[in-house]
Design a protein around this motif. Structure first.
Motif, PDB file in Angstrom:
ATOM      1  N   SER A 177      43.413  32.647  54.329  1.00 42.85           N
ATOM      2  CA  SER A 177      44.855  32.879  54.207  1.00 42.85           C
ATOM      3  C   SER A 177      45.172  33.488  52.843  1.00 42.85           C
ATOM      4  O   SER A 177      44.486  33.212  51.857  1.00 42.85           O
ATOM      5  CB  SER A 177      45.642  31.573  54.395  1.00 42.85           C
ATOM      6  N   GLY A 208      44.406  33.511  58.837  1.00 43.60           N
ATOM      7  CA  GLY A 208      45.785  33.068  58.738  1.00 43.60           C
ATOM      8  C   GLY A 208      46.690  34.049  58.023  1.00 43.60           C
ATOM      9  O   GLY A 208      46.313  35.183  57.700  1.00 43.60           O
ATOM     10  N   GLU A 209      47.882  33.580  57.752  1.00 44.19           N
ATOM     11  CA  GLU A 209      48.946  34.425  57.210  1.00 44.19           C
ATOM     12  C   GLU A 209      48.595  35.006  55.843  1.00 44.19           C
ATOM     13  O   GLU A 209      47.852  34.405  55.066  1.00 44.19           O
ATOM     14  CB  GLU A 209      50.250  33.632  57.130  1.00 44.19           C
ATOM     15  N   LEU A 266      50.252  32.099  63.574  1.00 44.88           N
ATOM     16  CA  LEU A 266      51.179  32.690  62.618  1.00 44.88           C
ATOM     17  C   LEU A 266      52.611  32.389  63.031  1.00 44.88           C
ATOM     18  O   LEU A 266      52.902  32.207  64.218  1.00 44.88           O
ATOM     19  CB  LEU A 266      50.982  34.215  62.573  1.00 44.88           C
ATOM     20  N   ARG A 274      54.925  30.372  60.774  1.00 47.45           N
ATOM     21  CA  ARG A 274      55.590  29.275  60.072  1.00 47.45           C
ATOM     22  C   ARG A 274      56.475  29.838  58.961  1.00 47.45           C
ATOM     23  O   ARG A 274      56.334  30.989  58.565  1.00 47.45           O
ATOM     24  CB  ARG A 274      54.549  28.316  59.494  1.00 47.45           C
ATOM     25  N   ASP A 308      55.424  32.350  55.963  1.00 45.28           N
ATOM     26  CA  ASP A 308      54.237  33.113  56.334  1.00 45.28           C
ATOM     27  C   ASP A 308      54.420  34.597  55.998  1.00 45.28           C
ATOM     28  O   ASP A 308      55.546  35.121  56.034  1.00 45.28           O
ATOM     29  CB  ASP A 308      53.952  32.974  57.835  1.00 45.28           C
ATOM     30  N   SER A 362      59.789  31.877  65.265  1.00 45.88           N
ATOM     31  CA  SER A 362      59.147  32.167  63.987  1.00 45.88           C
ATOM     32  C   SER A 362      60.000  33.109  63.132  1.00 45.88           C
ATOM     33  O   SER A 362      60.906  33.776  63.641  1.00 45.88           O
ATOM     34  CB  SER A 362      57.794  32.831  64.242  1.00 45.88           C
TER      35      SER A 362
END
Length: 523
Positions: free
Chosen positions: A334, A356-357, A380, A382, A385, A413
């Motif tokens: 991430s 991840g982001e 993805l 949140r 992000d 999101s």
């Protein structure tokens, strides 16, 4: 006569006063003697760090004199700090106030409470003079590494800082002392964990470091995680933080977190907001790193995370945990740039690799995955992000996984994007969802659409068998449909137990299909 009697009484009173004063004086001396003797005996068993000045190259003028206590047991089990070894001269002329920079607290890793190797109860070999008396190496370091990894570097063996490979001693502080000594040295440095079973609780290896070139950590033996979760206050077992001068983590050793004792406490399935169990290895704010050839076994939580890192390579890794172990992702990335994962074998109870982001310019190749949940981008969506851009996964194989090449986003999101993704030359064997875009991940918690925009995604030359009859599933967002999705030369056959024809499923996806398409392309 009356006057004479008064004088007699006065003389008797004075006599008693002198006697009382003398008695009190003698009693005081006795108490003082008792306190001194008690202190002397206490020092004899105390864990005092001793710096012998002669180990710093000082030569006294005149006859050698044994330091007080050296022969009678005072401080016998302590590390000696001899001022002569810090440049002092006993010639009656030299101004010793500024005799040597080695006496400065910042010059030697021994000087600080957190950095001081040999500050533990048993100084061991670290108490002796090191090959380099100044700040470069310090006590406990060998002169140079032999042939092999880090040849020419000063070696900081954790056993010289009190670590014991008996599988019982908590070596966390000993590891930190060895790291601090190496990190604060001025030449090439290598921390070595030799053969043995070295148990440790929470450990953080922190930079920035002063040593020249990348700092090396070579793991030969096995590092065992403490099974008591109270030992982990930051959700991490071993962390590497803020190292910008380069890092090499290597060796044929193993990190065994012994997570099987803790998995029963993972309640994420029933309570998604419950905390994750400790990560085995966490790299954060690390630049120019290579992690190679190590093995990770049975993490409590994720096996490894790479967060806020740059120019980071992982190769030749072997990561294993049972398929029923919860949230034991192999490698999670991430907010990092230029991360490459190659030639590794990963089998866990969650994603083999999860991207991840905030990840950019990520390359994955030559990875064998299974069991596990596949090689995934996400989840993805949140709060806070960031976009994911530039992910290439090539020449990988997946066996018995729940997913293959996957992109997953949460519902309800924030507006972020995923773009520039390539899954190419991938082999699947009995994979349940070989090709999947899932923008309704965790949808039971919200009926609002995902706002993650997915575009410029390519699935090329993906072949093998699917354990389900839907081998291609593109389930995109109603709010922001997928665009620029391309499938080229897909050849997947059904391997499930029941009789079924293999198919594709597409919704809210603007996709193109070229070359061989098995299952048939979406209408």
């Amino acid at each position: 006569k009356k006057k004479k009697n008064c004088i007699s009484v006065f003389k008797v009173t004075m006599a008693f006063s002198r006697f009382e004063v003398k008695a009190v004086f003698l009693l005081g001396l006795a108490l003082l003697s008792y306190r001194v003797e008690g202190a002397r005996r206490g020092l004899a068993g105390a864990d005092v760090t001793v710096f012998d000045v002669t180990t710093r190259g000082v030569k006294g003028v005149g006859k050698t004199k044994t330091a007080p206590g050296a022969s009678d047991g005072v401080g016998a089990a302590t590390t000696v700090f001899d001022v002569i070894k810090y440049g002092f001269k006993g010639d009656g002329k030299t101004n010793n106030a500024s005799a040597s920079p080695a006496a400065s607290p910042t010059a030697s890793p021994n000087a600080g409470a957190t950095a001081g190797p040999g500050a533990g109860a048993t100084p061991g070999p670290a108490a002796g003079p090191g090959p380099a008396a100044g700040a470069t190496a310090g006590p406990g370091a060998s002169a140079t590494a032999g042939p092999g990894v880090g040849a020419g570097a000063t070696v900081f063996d954790v056993t010289k800082y009190g670590a014991k490979g008996d599988g019982k001693t908590d070596n966390a502080m000993m590891f930190i002392r060895a790291w601090n000594a190496a990190c604060q040295s001025t030449g090439p440095a290598k921390v070595v964990i030799p053969e043995g079973n070295f148990m440790a609780g929470e450990v953080f290896f922190k930079g920035p470091c002063k040593c020249s070139g990348p700092i090396i950590v070579e793991v030969v033996g096995t590092v065992l995680g403490h099974t008591d979760l109270i030992q982990y206050t930051a959700g991490v077992w071993i962390g590497f933080q803020r190292i910008d001068g380069g890092l090499l983590l290597t060796g044929k050793g193993t990190f065994n977190a012994q997570g099987e004792a803790s998995w029963k406490y993972n309640d994420r399935k029933n309570n998604p907001s419950s905390p994750l169990l400790p990560i085995s290895l966490k790299f954060q704010f690390v630049k120019n790193a290579l992690v190679e050839n190590i093995k990770l076994v049975n993490s409590k939580g994720f096996h490894m995370t790479v967060t806020s890192c740059n120019n980071f390579t992982l190769q030749g890794l072997r990561i294993t945990a049972p398929d029923e172990s919860p949230n034991t992702d192999g490698i999670h990335i991430s907010r990092s740039d230029l991360v490459k994962i190659t030639n590794s074998v990963i089998g866990t109870g969650d994603d083999c690799i999860s991207i991840g982001e905030g990840s950019t310019n990520i390359g994955v190749s030559g990875v064998t995955c299974g069991p596990g949940h596949g090689i995934s981008i996400g989840s993805l969506g949140r709060a806070q992000d960031k976009d994911v851009k530039g992910v290439t996964v090539t020449n990988c194989s997946l066996t018995g996984t729940t997913n293959g090449a996957r992109i997953k986003t949460l519902t309800n999101s924030p507006q972020i994007a995923v773009s520039g993704v390539i899954y190419e030359d991938i082999t699947m064997k009995d994979v349940k969802n070989p090709i999947i875009i899932d923008q309704h991940y965790n949808s039971k918690n919200s009926n609002k659409a995902s706002n993650v925009k997915i575009s410029d995604v390519h699935f090329k030359n993906i072949r093998g068998t699917s354990a389900t009859d839907v081998a291609v599933s593109l389930s995109c967002s109603e709010a922001v449909p997928c665009e620029g999705v391309e499938l080229v030369d897909i050849d997947l056959t059904y391997s499930g137990a029941r009789a079924a024809s293999i198919s594709s499923s597409c919704s809210n996806a603007k996709a193109t299909f070229t070359g061989k398409q098995n299952p048939p392309a979406c209408a």
